[in-house]
Design an enzyme around this catalytic site. Sequence first.
Site, PDB file in Angstrom:
ATOM      1  N   ASN A   1      11.167  13.184 -17.187  1.00  0.00           N
ATOM      2  CA  ASN A   1      10.430  12.471 -16.137  1.00  0.00           C
ATOM      3  C   ASN A   1      11.136  11.193 -15.697  1.00  0.00           C
ATOM      4  O   ASN A   1      11.181  10.875 -14.503  1.00  0.00           O
ATOM      5  CB  ASN A   1       9.025  12.130 -16.606  1.00  0.00           C
ATOM      6  CG  ASN A   1       8.116  13.337 -16.737  1.00  0.00           C
ATOM      7  OD1 ASN A   1       7.283  13.391 -17.634  1.00  0.00           O
ATOM      8  ND2 ASN A   1       8.254  14.322 -15.871  1.00  0.00           N
TER       9      ASN A   1
ATOM     10  N   ARG B   1      -0.716   9.836 -17.109  1.00  0.00           N
ATOM     11  CA  ARG B   1      -1.897   9.806 -17.975  1.00  0.00           C
ATOM     12  C   ARG B   1      -1.580  10.272 -19.388  1.00  0.00           C
ATOM     13  O   ARG B   1      -2.219   9.887 -20.366  1.00  0.00           O
ATOM     14  CB  ARG B   1      -3.014  10.680 -17.386  1.00  0.00           C
ATOM     15  CG  ARG B   1      -2.662  12.159 -17.326  1.00  0.00           C
ATOM     16  CD  ARG B   1      -3.848  13.059 -17.025  1.00  0.00           C
ATOM     17  NE  ARG B   1      -3.423  14.440 -16.938  1.00  0.00           N
ATOM     18  CZ  ARG B   1      -3.278  15.252 -17.977  1.00  0.00           C
ATOM     19  NH1 ARG B   1      -3.519  14.817 -19.201  1.00  0.00           N
ATOM     20  NH2 ARG B   1      -2.873  16.501 -17.807  1.00  0.00           N
ATOM     21  N   SER B   2      -0.574  11.163 -19.523  1.00  0.00           N
ATOM     22  CA  SER B   2      -0.284  11.795 -20.800  1.00  0.00           C
ATOM     23  C   SER B   2       1.167  12.247 -20.809  1.00  0.00           C
ATOM     24  O   SER B   2       1.682  12.717 -19.796  1.00  0.00           O
ATOM     25  CB  SER B   2      -1.217  13.005 -20.975  1.00  0.00           C
ATOM     26  OG  SER B   2      -0.834  13.799 -22.082  1.00  0.00           O
ATOM     27  N   GLN B   3       1.838  12.097 -21.966  1.00  0.00           N
ATOM     28  CA  GLN B   3       3.215  12.582 -22.035  1.00  0.00           C
ATOM     29  C   GLN B   3       3.590  13.070 -23.422  1.00  0.00           C
ATOM     30  O   GLN B   3       3.388  12.393 -24.428  1.00  0.00           O
ATOM     31  CB  GLN B   3       4.213  11.507 -21.621  1.00  0.00           C
ATOM     32  CG  GLN B   3       5.634  12.070 -21.589  1.00  0.00           C
ATOM     33  CD  GLN B   3       6.628  11.140 -20.966  1.00  0.00           C
ATOM     34  OE1 GLN B   3       7.029  10.177 -21.598  1.00  0.00           O
ATOM     35  NE2 GLN B   3       7.036  11.423 -19.732  1.00  0.00           N
TER      36      GLN B   3
ATOM     37  N   ILE C   1       3.596  12.294 -29.792  1.00  0.00           N
ATOM     38  CA  ILE C   1       4.546  13.203 -30.431  1.00  0.00           C
ATOM     39  C   ILE C   1       3.717  14.262 -31.145  1.00  0.00           C
ATOM     40  O   ILE C   1       2.863  13.942 -31.982  1.00  0.00           O
ATOM     41  CB  ILE C   1       5.441  12.458 -31.429  1.00  0.00           C
ATOM     42  CG1 ILE C   1       6.281  11.400 -30.698  1.00  0.00           C
ATOM     43  CG2 ILE C   1       6.346  13.433 -32.174  1.00  0.00           C
ATOM     44  CD1 ILE C   1       7.069  10.483 -31.618  1.00  0.00           C
TER      45      ILE C   1
ATOM     46  N   ARG D   1       0.819  -1.212   0.000  1.00  0.00           N
ATOM     47  CA  ARG D   1       0.000   0.000   0.000  1.00  0.00           C
ATOM     48  C   ARG D   1       0.858   1.269   0.000  1.00  0.00           C
ATOM     49  O   ARG D   1       0.395   2.323   0.402  1.00  0.00           O
ATOM     50  CB  ARG D   1      -0.898   0.010   1.233  1.00  0.00           C
ATOM     51  CG  ARG D   1      -1.832  -1.192   1.321  1.00  0.00           C
ATOM     52  CD  ARG D   1      -2.576  -1.211   2.641  1.00  0.00           C
ATOM     53  NE  ARG D   1      -3.502  -2.338   2.716  1.00  0.00           N
ATOM     54  CZ  ARG D   1      -4.265  -2.598   3.774  1.00  0.00           C
ATOM     55  NH1 ARG D   1      -4.185  -1.824   4.845  1.00  0.00           N
ATOM     56  NH2 ARG D   1      -5.085  -3.638   3.769  1.00  0.00           N
TER      57      ARG D   1
ATOM     58  N   CYS E   1       0.072  15.272 -14.894  1.00  0.00           N
ATOM     59  CA  CYS E   1       0.414  14.325 -15.957  1.00  0.00           C
ATOM     60  C   CYS E   1       1.002  13.053 -15.346  1.00  0.00           C
ATOM     61  O   CYS E   1       0.439  11.985 -15.477  1.00  0.00           O
ATOM     62  CB  CYS E   1       1.388  14.964 -16.940  1.00  0.00           C
ATOM     63  SG  CYS E   1       0.704  16.376 -17.833  1.00  0.00           S
TER      64      CYS E   1
ATOM     65  N   ALA F   1       3.287  23.056 -26.667  1.00  0.00           N
ATOM     66  CA  ALA F   1       1.850  23.255 -26.747  1.00  0.00           C
ATOM     67  C   ALA F   1       1.275  23.447 -25.359  1.00  0.00           C
ATOM     68  O   ALA F   1       1.693  22.775 -24.408  1.00  0.00           O
ATOM     69  CB  ALA F   1       1.182  22.058 -27.431  1.00  0.00           C
TER      70      ALA F   1
END
Length: 282
Positions: free
Chosen positions: A194, A183-185, A225, A138, A157, A281
């Site tokens: 990262n 979740r997003s890269q 990309i 845990r 992210c 972006a």
Amino acid sequence: MSYADRVFIDMCRDILENGTDTSGEKVRPRWEDGSLAYTIKRFGVVNRYNLAEEFPALTLRRTAIKSCTDELLWIWQRKSNNIHELGSHIWDSWADEEGSIGKAYGYQMGVKHEYREGMFDQIDRVIYDLKNNPYSRRIMTNLYVHQDLHEMRLYPCAYSMTFNVTKKKGSDGLVLNGILNQRSQDVLTANNWNVCQYAVLMHMLAQVCGMEAGELVHVIADAHIYDRHVPLVKELLERKPLPAPEFWLNPEIRDFYEFTPEDVKLNNYETHEQIRNIPVAV
């Protein structure tokens, strides 16, 4: 050749050759000129790095280890959500006029929660369990707190770490492993940043808890990309990987809250030329 380079090259080629192109679809991000920022994306990318064998820094282009460590400590150690307490300017586009990114990242790390043993924030709880309950299943952190999303300038992210302790075969020494969920890269700008950050975190936590760093597993739900990054990625893929650097962490530090970026070095870090002025972006 650097193992991190091989992972990065294979991942990028897979995205470019087999990914989904979002051109013409409804997307949120925009470029600085206001035009929509489309991507080529792959779902469910999983990369594994054995930190006992090699530090996973790219040699195709340089990863600024002190800057990425500073951002890591800004979130995990200083538990800050204000960019004025951060050395770099990578968060400037998401901060308000006072420098705050809202109830995001470091803010969530600093929130105290009640446990049977008392009040802990997420970091202190991880360290407590690694020292006192190393075989617990845990030991984890979570930044994606739904009730606070509306007060975050950017949804997290890289949002969770799950830690798991094992032993090396034939040894009593404990090994710290971790899973980073994202979740997003944006693969070009953030992937190795990262990876290096959380590799440093694993080494730091292992050292202060009397363990060795083991495996870092990086799970990316949406690895993408951006359209304007494709030529830059293709340029990187043409470069020849170089040997991995040697990682150094100040062995004198035994308290996680005493680490600074100066306690981290990459020795013999030879890289190709940096790619500059990468459009981001927002």
